[in-house]
Design a protein around this motif. Structure first.
Motif, short mmCIF file in Angstrom:
data_model
loop_
_atom_site.label_atom_id
_atom_site.label_comp_id
_atom_site.label_asym_id
_atom_site.label_seq_id
_atom_site.Cartn_x
_atom_site.Cartn_y
_atom_site.Cartn_z
N ALA A 186 34.96 -6.08 86.61
CA ALA A 186 33.52 -5.90 86.88
C ALA A 186 33.28 -5.75 88.39
N GLU A 187 34.05 -6.47 89.19
CA GLU A 187 33.91 -6.38 90.66
C GLU A 187 34.38 -5.00 91.15
N TRP A 188 35.48 -4.54 90.56
CA TRP A 188 36.00 -3.21 90.93
C TRP A 188 34.97 -2.14 90.57
N GLN A 189 34.37 -2.29 89.38
CA GLN A 189 33.38 -1.28 88.94
C GLN A 189 32.18 -1.25 89.90
N LYS A 190 31.76 -2.43 90.34
CA LYS A 190 30.66 -2.52 91.31
C LYS A 190 31.02 -1.79 92.59
N GLU A 191 32.25 -2.01 93.07
CA GLU A 191 32.71 -1.33 94.30
C GLU A 191 32.68 0.18 94.13
N LYS A 193 30.74 1.95 92.27
CA LYS A 193 29.35 2.45 92.27
C LYS A 193 28.84 2.59 93.69
N LYS A 194 29.29 1.67 94.58
CA LYS A 194 28.82 1.69 95.98
C LYS A 194 29.42 2.86 96.76
#
Ligand SMILES: CC(C)(COP(=O)(O)OP(=O)(O)OC[C@H]1O[C@@H](n2cnc3c(N)ncnc32)[C@H](O)[C@@H]1OP(=O)(O)O)[C@@H](O)C(=O)NCCC(=O)NCCS
Length: 195
Positions: A186-191, A193-194
């Motif tokens: 989930a953290e990787w996915q957030k990164e 998106k940024k």
């Protein structure tokens, strides 16, 4: 996580990561030389740099890597610059399909440090595994190995905790404390998106 063949080659802007699908004597000799030429540098933090390191022993390690590769347990990659120079190694080890987790390990020749190559290699390897469904990747390092700690942080890994005096120091003399860093899918996915 579904079991599927590891990717044979991963390309980044400046690097080519080549999977150790097959052990060759040429590969073993190149690693034996790389380790010998960087022995003082690697011995600070890497236990195997204290062991004997002939091309024959190196070949056995490469052969073991290729076995684990085909068993889908560990993906070892040799790291090359695009001009063909071998600079080091990175792997995703202890791949666990039930918990969808694994651990990244790495080392390289001293003269290639300070250029962001390992950061590039880690981000490429994690991307490959997050895309194939891994949920958690960890990086374990001696808490006093500042370049390695900084690398984990630079790549966005969070400190889970420190296991105090949990294992032998690289030299085998005395104990070390291991810092465990991790990144979740989930953290990787957030990164992503940024970006
Ligand atoms: C751990 C190790 C791979 C870290 O190497 P590193 O050179 O610090 O890591 P990178 O290749 O990602 O390079 C990052 C450095 O290059 C700099 N850099 C230059 N260009 C960069 C770029 N395009 N992107 C990112 N960083 C860049 C960074 O600022 C950083 O330097 P700094 O730490 O002085 O700020 C290396 O020290 C090593 O192999 N050590 C011996 C083995 C070992 O300890 N393995 C880990 C066991 S757990």
């Amino acid at each position: 996580m579904k079991q599927q063949k590891f990717k044979a080659q991963i390309q980044t802007k400046r690097l080519i990561l080549k999977g150790r699908e097959t052990a060759t004597f040429e590969m073993a000799t190149a690693f034996s030389n790389l380790i010998q030429q960087n022995i003082k540098f690697l011995r600070k933090w890497i236990g195997f740099a204290w062991q004997e390191n002939t091309p024959e022993i190196s070949y056995r390690k490469c052969y073991k890597s290729s076995q684990l590769w085909h068993e889908l347990k560990e993906a070892d990659y040799n790291i090359f610059l695009k001009n063909g120079e071998l600079i080091g190694q990175i792997n995703m080890k202890d791949v666990d399909y039930k918990t969808a987790s694994g651990e990244i390990g790495y080392y390289m020749a001293e003269k290639y440090t300070g250029k962001g190559y390992m950061t590039e290699a880690i981000l490429a390897l994690e991307t490959e595994f997050f895309k194939r469904g891994i949920n958690r990747i960890q990086i374990c390092t001696d808490k006093d190995n500042i370049p390695s700690v900084n690398l984990a942080k630079r790549c966005g890994y969070k400190l889970d905790g420190i296991m105090r005096d949990d294992s032998l120091a690289a030299s085998g003399k005395g104990l070390r404390s291991t810092a465990i860093y991790s990144k979740l899918r989930a953290e990787w996915q957030k990164e992503q998106k940024k970006k």
